[in-house]
Design an enzyme around this catalytic site. Structure first.
Site, PDB file in Angstrom:
ATOM      1  NE  ARG A 282       3.868   0.330  13.081  1.00  0.00           N
ATOM      2  CZ  ARG A 282       4.313   0.304  12.180  1.00  0.00           C
ATOM      3  NH1 ARG A 282       2.965   0.400  11.924  1.00  0.00           N
ATOM      4  NH2 ARG A 282       4.978   1.721  12.394  1.00  0.00           N
TER       5      ARG A 282
ATOM      6  CD  GLU B 216      -1.624  -1.644   4.502  1.00  0.00           C
ATOM      7  OE1 GLU B 216      -2.691  -1.753   5.295  1.00  0.00           O
ATOM      8  OE2 GLU B 216      -1.560  -0.483   4.224  1.00  0.00           O
TER       9      GLU B 216
ATOM     10  CB  SER C  52       4.225  -0.347   4.297  1.00  0.00           C
ATOM     11  OG  SER C  52       4.733   0.858   4.381  1.00  0.00           O
ATOM     12  CG  LEU C  53       8.427   3.089   2.804  1.00  0.00           C
ATOM     13  CD1 LEU C  53       9.886   3.912   3.095  1.00  0.00           C
ATOM     14  CD2 LEU C  53       7.613   4.154   1.833  1.00  0.00           C
TER      15      LEU C  53
HETATM   16  C1  LIG Z   1      -1.652   5.919   9.916  1.00  0.00           C
HETATM   17  C2  LIG Z   1      -1.224   5.854   8.357  1.00  0.00           C
HETATM   18  C3  LIG Z   1       0.430   5.934   9.396  1.00  0.00           C
HETATM   19  C4  LIG Z   1       1.259   5.010   8.296  1.00  0.00           C
HETATM   20  N1  LIG Z   1       2.327   5.262   8.459  1.00  0.00           N
HETATM   21  C5  LIG Z   1       3.480   4.860   7.539  1.00  0.00           C
HETATM   22  C6  LIG Z   1       5.014   4.675   7.782  1.00  0.00           C
HETATM   23  O1  LIG Z   1       5.753   5.763   8.575  1.00  0.00           O
HETATM   24  N2  LIG Z   1       5.826   3.991   7.589  1.00  0.00           N
HETATM   25  C7  LIG Z   1       5.682   2.827   6.809  1.00  0.00           C
HETATM   26  O2  LIG Z   1       6.210   2.335   5.751  1.00  0.00           O
HETATM   27  N3  LIG Z   1       4.013   2.928   6.303  1.00  0.00           N
HETATM   28  C8  LIG Z   1       3.860   3.585   6.843  1.00  0.00           C
HETATM   29  N4  LIG Z   1       1.437   2.933   6.755  1.00  0.00           N
HETATM   30  C9  LIG Z   1       1.450   1.794   6.025  1.00  0.00           C
HETATM   31  C10 LIG Z   1       1.456   2.425   4.828  1.00  0.00           C
HETATM   32  O3  LIG Z   1       0.760   3.862   4.228  1.00  0.00           O
HETATM   33  C11 LIG Z   1       0.927   1.814   3.725  1.00  0.00           C
HETATM   34  O4  LIG Z   1       0.916   0.036   3.751  1.00  0.00           O
HETATM   35  C12 LIG Z   1       0.364   1.846   2.086  1.00  0.00           C
HETATM   36  O5  LIG Z   1       0.741   3.146   1.968  1.00  0.00           O
HETATM   37  C13 LIG Z   1       0.174   1.034   1.296  1.00  0.00           C
HETATM   38  O6  LIG Z   1       0.093   1.139  -0.362  1.00  0.00           O
HETATM   39  P1  LIG Z   1      -0.962   0.674  -1.144  1.00  0.00           P
HETATM   40  O7  LIG Z   1      -0.066   1.236  -2.437  1.00  0.00           O
HETATM   41  O8  LIG Z   1      -0.454  -0.427  -1.083  1.00  0.00           O
HETATM   42  O9  LIG Z   1      -2.173   0.800  -0.545  1.00  0.00           O
HETATM   43  P2  LIG Z   1      -3.088   2.621  -0.692  1.00  0.00           P
HETATM   44  O10 LIG Z   1      -1.732   3.516   0.120  1.00  0.00           O
HETATM   45  O11 LIG Z   1      -3.577   1.970   0.422  1.00  0.00           O
HETATM   46  O12 LIG Z   1      -3.356   2.692  -1.750  1.00  0.00           O
HETATM   47  C14 LIG Z   1      -4.666   2.151  -2.552  1.00  0.00           C
HETATM   48  C15 LIG Z   1      -5.363   3.109  -3.364  1.00  0.00           C
HETATM   49  O13 LIG Z   1      -5.996   1.826  -3.615  1.00  0.00           O
HETATM   50  C16 LIG Z   1      -7.205   3.370  -4.268  1.00  0.00           C
HETATM   51  N5  LIG Z   1      -8.614   1.953  -3.997  1.00  0.00           N
HETATM   52  C17 LIG Z   1      -9.163   1.092  -3.302  1.00  0.00           C
HETATM   53  N6  LIG Z   1     -10.502   0.674  -4.164  1.00  0.00           N
HETATM   54  C18 LIG Z   1     -10.374   0.561  -5.305  1.00  0.00           C
HETATM   55  C19 LIG Z   1     -10.855   0.381  -6.088  1.00  0.00           C
HETATM   56  N7  LIG Z   1     -12.509  -0.201  -6.290  1.00  0.00           N
HETATM   57  N8  LIG Z   1     -11.270   1.073  -7.183  1.00  0.00           N
HETATM   58  C20 LIG Z   1     -10.656   2.129  -7.803  1.00  0.00           C
HETATM   59  N9  LIG Z   1      -8.909   2.416  -6.989  1.00  0.00           N
HETATM   60  C21 LIG Z   1      -9.564   1.917  -4.783  1.00  0.00           C
HETATM   61  C22 LIG Z   1      -7.330   3.900  -2.571  1.00  0.00           C
HETATM   62  O14 LIG Z   1      -8.385   4.852  -3.256  1.00  0.00           O
HETATM   63  C23 LIG Z   1      -5.913   3.731  -3.151  1.00  0.00           C
HETATM   64  O15 LIG Z   1      -5.599   5.472  -3.215  1.00  0.00           O
HETATM   65  C24 LIG Z   1       0.414   4.399   7.631  1.00  0.00           C
HETATM   66  C25 LIG Z   1      -0.493   3.419   7.007  1.00  0.00           C
HETATM   67  C26 LIG Z   1      -1.167   4.305   8.159  1.00  0.00           C
HETATM   68  C27 LIG Z   1      -2.557   4.207   7.675  1.00  0.00           C
END
Ligand SMILES: Cc1cc2nc3c(=O)[nH]c(=O)nc-3n(C[C@H](O)[C@H](O)[C@H](O)COP(=O)(O)OP(=O)(O)OC[C@H]3O[C@@H](n4cnc5c(N)ncnc54)[C@H](O)[C@@H]3O)c2cc1C
Length: 188
Positions: free
Chosen positions: A13, A109, A124-125
């Site tokens: 990437r 993340e 990222s799963l």
């Molecule tokens: C377009 C795109 C496509 C992707 N495709 C893939 C894929 O095909 N395969 C893969 O493995 N990964 C993929 N990823 C990456 C993956 O989606 C992310 O790494 C993963 O979802 C991160 O999960 P998380 O729970 O750490 O964070 P997030 O899913 O970002 O969750 C964080 C949450 O915290 C909330 N939040 C933020 N600040 C606050 C606050 N102050 N108070 C309360 N809540 C708050 C946000 O609203 C959000 O709901 C993709 C990412 C993008 C952007």
């Protein structure tokens, strides 16, 4: 823009992103549109190489997504440009998911270092399911031996006082880590 291949289609990437950016900026190529610059992703080539039906079978969601905008990716290439898709770097955690801050567990993340310098596609799963489960289980176990003080909203009062002292007028009601993103709506 010249119909030339400038990178291997199966590059990692970071290399893919860097190649496209270099092609458009340093090399002065790229397709210029009202919405910005990009390069053609040769999706019809997938069908040419893999046979008719490959796109529908392998990337149906993408085919539907572009189809909504009247673009048949089996027949025409799509214009692409790199954007922020994953933050590869974040907080240090120990094996149990705890950060340097006692009793603060982090997963997902927001954690750095799990993938090294470059995350593999679809991986990222790992952050969420494996390390999330690990952090959740350990946090739950640790909570049994932690005495929690009275919960208050004093941090909100401190935030408001700091904002006032700094002379900032804002509608924001809590500290924010992320910038305001705006979605560009194409009314055409
Ligand atoms: C377009 C795109 C496509 C992707 N495709 C893939 C894929 O095909 N395969 C893969 O493995 N990964 C993929 N990823 C990456 C993956 O989606 C992310 O790494 C993963 O979802 C991160 O999960 P998380 O729970 O750490 O964070 P997030 O899913 O970002 O969750 C964080 C949450 O915290 C909330 N939040 C933020 N600040 C606050 C606050 N102050 N108070 C309360 N809540 C708050 C946000 O609203 C959000 O709901 C993709 C990412 C993008 C952007």
């Amino acid at each position: 823009v010249n119909g030339e291949v400038f990178m291997h289609p199966l590059e990692t990437r970071d290399v893919s992103a860097a190649s496209i950016i270099r092609e458009c900026s340093t090399n002065g190529n790229g397709v210029h549109t009202d919405d910005g610059v990009g390069v053609w992703l040769d999706t019809p080539m997938i069908e040419l190489k893999g046979g008719e039906g490959t796109i529908e079978k392998r990337i149906p969601a993408m085919m539907r997504m572009f189809g909504k905008y009247g673009i048949d990716i089996r027949k025409e290439p799509i214009l692409v440009y790199p954007t922020l898709h994953y933050q590869n770097g974040g907080l240090d955690i120990k094996a149990d998911g705890m950060t340097e801050v006692e009793n603060l567990y982090v997963a997902g993340e927001a954690v750095g270092g799990i993938h090294g310098r470059n995350r593999l596609m679809g991986n990222s799963l790992l952050d969420v399911i494996v390390f999330g489960r690990n952090a959740g289980k350990n946090a739950s176990e640790k909570s049994k031996s932690v005495d929690v003080a009275d919960l208050t909203l004093s941090h909100v009062d401190s935030f408001e006082a700091e904002i006032k002292d700094a002379g900032i007028e804002t509608e924001v009601v809590s500290p924010k880590l992320l910038p305001d993103y705006t979605r560009k709506v194409n009314n055409k």
